[in-house]
Design an enzyme around this catalytic site. Structure first.
Site, PDB file in Angstrom:
ATOM      1  N   HIS A  17       0.838  -1.213   0.000  1.00  0.00           N
ATOM      2  CA  HIS A  17       0.000   0.000   0.000  1.00  0.00           C
ATOM      3  C   HIS A  17       0.872   1.262   0.000  1.00  0.00           C
ATOM      4  O   HIS A  17       0.585   2.226  -0.698  1.00  0.00           O
ATOM      5  CB  HIS A  17      -0.909   0.041   1.246  1.00  0.00           C
ATOM      6  CG  HIS A  17      -1.912  -1.067   1.336  1.00  0.00           C
ATOM      7  ND1 HIS A  17      -1.939  -1.973   2.380  1.00  0.00           N
ATOM      8  CD2 HIS A  17      -2.929  -1.423   0.514  1.00  0.00           C
ATOM      9  CE1 HIS A  17      -2.941  -2.820   2.202  1.00  0.00           C
ATOM     10  NE2 HIS A  17      -3.556  -2.518   1.082  1.00  0.00           N
ATOM     11  N   LYS A  41     -16.458  -7.135   5.769  1.00  0.00           N
ATOM     12  CA  LYS A  41     -15.221  -7.832   6.146  1.00  0.00           C
ATOM     13  C   LYS A  41     -15.062  -7.802   7.659  1.00  0.00           C
ATOM     14  O   LYS A  41     -15.287  -6.764   8.267  1.00  0.00           O
ATOM     15  CB  LYS A  41     -14.011  -7.119   5.525  1.00  0.00           C
ATOM     16  CG  LYS A  41     -13.675  -7.539   4.113  1.00  0.00           C
ATOM     17  CD  LYS A  41     -12.363  -6.912   3.664  1.00  0.00           C
ATOM     18  CE  LYS A  41     -11.849  -7.533   2.376  1.00  0.00           C
ATOM     19  NZ  LYS A  41     -10.599  -6.877   1.917  1.00  0.00           N
ATOM     20  N   ARG A  90      -2.262  -5.394  -8.493  1.00  0.00           N
ATOM     21  CA  ARG A  90      -1.059  -6.184  -8.257  1.00  0.00           C
ATOM     22  C   ARG A  90      -0.821  -7.231  -9.322  1.00  0.00           C
ATOM     23  O   ARG A  90       0.298  -7.554  -9.641  1.00  0.00           O
ATOM     24  CB  ARG A  90      -1.158  -6.887  -6.894  1.00  0.00           C
ATOM     25  CG  ARG A  90      -1.045  -5.956  -5.715  1.00  0.00           C
ATOM     26  CD  ARG A  90      -1.603  -6.599  -4.477  1.00  0.00           C
ATOM     27  NE  ARG A  90      -3.015  -6.879  -4.679  1.00  0.00           N
ATOM     28  CZ  ARG A  90      -3.762  -7.605  -3.878  1.00  0.00           C
ATOM     29  NH1 ARG A  90      -3.225  -8.171  -2.823  1.00  0.00           N
ATOM     30  NH2 ARG A  90      -5.037  -7.775  -4.131  1.00  0.00           N
ATOM     31  N   SER A 128      -3.183  -8.144   2.995  1.00  0.00           N
ATOM     32  CA  SER A 128      -3.296  -8.005   4.448  1.00  0.00           C
ATOM     33  C   SER A 128      -3.629  -9.333   5.126  1.00  0.00           C
ATOM     34  O   SER A 128      -3.203  -9.583   6.254  1.00  0.00           O
ATOM     35  CB  SER A 128      -4.349  -6.955   4.799  1.00  0.00           C
ATOM     36  OG  SER A 128      -3.996  -5.726   4.210  1.00  0.00           O
TER      37      SER A 128
HETATM   38  N1  COA Z   1      -0.278  -4.096  -1.620  1.00  0.00           N
HETATM   39  C1  COA Z   1      -0.634  -5.087  -0.813  1.00  0.00           C
HETATM   40  N2  COA Z   1      -1.909  -5.500  -0.680  1.00  0.00           N
HETATM   41  C2  COA Z   1      -2.845  -4.864  -1.386  1.00  0.00           C
HETATM   42  C3  COA Z   1      -2.537  -3.817  -2.259  1.00  0.00           C
HETATM   43  C4  COA Z   1      -1.181  -3.437  -2.366  1.00  0.00           C
HETATM   44  N3  COA Z   1      -0.787  -2.458  -3.162  1.00  0.00           N
HETATM   45  N4  COA Z   1      -3.676  -3.389  -2.838  1.00  0.00           N
HETATM   46  C5  COA Z   1      -4.668  -4.149  -2.350  1.00  0.00           C
HETATM   47  N5  COA Z   1      -4.164  -5.048  -1.477  1.00  0.00           N
HETATM   48  C6  COA Z   1      -4.906  -6.082  -0.743  1.00  0.00           C
HETATM   49  C7  COA Z   1      -5.449  -5.566   0.546  1.00  0.00           C
HETATM   50  O1  COA Z   1      -4.531  -5.707   1.588  1.00  0.00           O
HETATM   51  C8  COA Z   1      -6.657  -6.441   0.755  1.00  0.00           C
HETATM   52  O2  COA Z   1      -6.244  -7.646   1.339  1.00  0.00           O
HETATM   53  P1  COA Z   1      -7.218  -8.573   2.194  1.00  0.00           P
HETATM   54  O3  COA Z   1      -8.454  -8.814   1.375  1.00  0.00           O
HETATM   55  O4  COA Z   1      -6.399  -9.764   2.385  1.00  0.00           O
HETATM   56  O5  COA Z   1      -7.523  -7.830   3.467  1.00  0.00           O
HETATM   57  C9  COA Z   1      -7.134  -6.766  -0.645  1.00  0.00           C
HETATM   58  O6  COA Z   1      -6.037  -6.492  -1.495  1.00  0.00           O
HETATM   59  C10 COA Z   1      -8.323  -5.952  -1.035  1.00  0.00           C
HETATM   60  O7  COA Z   1      -7.970  -4.595  -1.107  1.00  0.00           O
HETATM   61  P2  COA Z   1      -8.751  -3.374  -0.480  1.00  0.00           P
HETATM   62  O8  COA Z   1      -8.081  -2.203  -1.108  1.00  0.00           O
HETATM   63  O9  COA Z   1      -8.773  -3.386   0.983  1.00  0.00           O
HETATM   64  O10 COA Z   1     -10.140  -3.502  -1.134  1.00  0.00           O
HETATM   65  P3  COA Z   1     -11.497  -4.078  -0.649  1.00  0.00           P
HETATM   66  O11 COA Z   1     -11.915  -5.117  -1.608  1.00  0.00           O
HETATM   67  O12 COA Z   1     -11.479  -4.457   0.791  1.00  0.00           O
HETATM   68  O13 COA Z   1     -12.430  -2.840  -0.921  1.00  0.00           O
HETATM   69  C11 COA Z   1     -13.249  -0.598  -0.843  1.00  0.00           C
HETATM   70  C12 COA Z   1     -12.289  -1.645  -0.255  1.00  0.00           C
HETATM   71  C13 COA Z   1     -13.200   0.571   0.057  1.00  0.00           C
HETATM   72  C14 COA Z   1     -12.805  -0.139  -2.207  1.00  0.00           C
HETATM   73  C15 COA Z   1     -14.653  -1.189  -0.996  1.00  0.00           C
HETATM   74  O14 COA Z   1     -14.980  -1.873   0.172  1.00  0.00           O
HETATM   75  C16 COA Z   1     -15.664  -0.127  -1.244  1.00  0.00           C
HETATM   76  O15 COA Z   1     -15.726   0.492  -2.299  1.00  0.00           O
HETATM   77  N6  COA Z   1     -16.514   0.082  -0.246  1.00  0.00           N
HETATM   78  C17 COA Z   1     -17.524   1.088  -0.288  1.00  0.00           C
HETATM   79  C18 COA Z   1     -18.811   0.598  -0.877  1.00  0.00           C
HETATM   80  C19 COA Z   1     -18.924   1.061  -2.283  1.00  0.00           C
HETATM   81  O16 COA Z   1     -18.670   2.198  -2.625  1.00  0.00           O
HETATM   82  N7  COA Z   1     -19.352   0.142  -3.126  1.00  0.00           N
HETATM   83  C20 COA Z   1     -19.502   0.416  -4.504  1.00  0.00           C
HETATM   84  C21 COA Z   1     -18.254   0.081  -5.257  1.00  0.00           C
HETATM   85  S1  COA Z   1     -18.680  -0.898  -6.616  1.00  0.00           S
END
Ligand code: COA
Length: 159
Positions: A17, A41, A90, A128
């Site tokens: 990140h 989550k 990624r 994560s």
């Molecule tokens: N390096 C390491 N890990 C990374 C990374 C990076 N550069 N980029 C992403 N990841 C990993 C994260 O650690 C996470 O790991 P985990 O699932 O093991 O915990 C995984 O990839 C998912 O990434 P994350 O960025 O946390 O995305 P998410 O799928 O949890 O979504 C939001 C987060 C905020 C984008 C999403 O929940 C959201 O949009 N919520 C709001 C509701 C909404 O607006 N919905 C409409 C959208 S269609």
């Protein structure tokens, strides 16, 4: 002044990140890293803990601010006056999910653009969940996370 948000669960923030933030600050005037409360989550760290770890890990970046949100990511982007949403890509396996989310967000808010940034190849396999799993069994995660996260994981899992 081009401001963007970088939303994620950040449970916890990893060096992957941080790599994305490093790239975003080169492109935009202000980057708001925003923690999703994300009820879908189950998280290890509370929103407050995740915000605190991000603040400490990113304190040297003057153009980076940390906050959190509950609800739609596009609503939060509008609320803070962001022109775009940063997401990390990624591997090809991330693409379909990110593409779908980007198109849905564009449908919801046509004036907010999703920007996909690729972290360094060394973070391709990092997420994560892997960090949490390793730490839970007292594995060495020191090369994957900032020092504050290492400290918090050690406190959480008592090692
Ligand atoms: N390096 C390491 N890990 C990374 C990374 C990076 N550069 N980029 C992403 N990841 C990993 C994260 O650690 C996470 O790991 P985990 O699932 O093991 O915990 C995984 O990839 C998912 O990434 P994350 O960025 O946390 O995305 P998410 O799928 O949890 O979504 C939001 C987060 C905020 C984008 C999403 O929940 C959201 O949009 N919520 C709001 C509701 C909404 O607006 N919905 C409409 C959208 S269609």
């Amino acid at each position: 002044m081009a401001k963007v948000i970088y939303p994620g669960t950040f449970d916890p923030v990893t060096n992957g990140h941080i790599d994305i933030v490093n790239r975003a600050v080169e492109l935009f005037d202000e980057v708001i890293v925003t923690v999703a409360k994300n009820p879908s989550k189950t998280s290890l760290f509370t929103v407050e803990e995740r915000v605190e770890m991000l603040r400490e890990s990113l304190k040297e970046f003057k153009s980076v601010h940390i906050d959190w949100f509950d609800g739609l990511v596009v609503d939060h982007a509008k609320q803070v006056g962001a022109i775009g949403i940063i997401r990390g890509l990624r591997a090809v396996s991330d693409f379909e999910y990110e593409f779908q989310m980007a198109l849905m967000n564009r449908k919801l808010a046509g004036d907010i653009t999703t920007i996909l940034l690729m972290p360094h190849a060394r973070y391709t396999y990092l997420n994560s969940t892997i960090v949490r799993n390793l730490a839970q069994f007292h594995g060495d995660v020191s090369e994957f996370v900032p020092p504050i996260v290492l400290k918090k994981l050690k406190e959480k899992f008592k090692y």
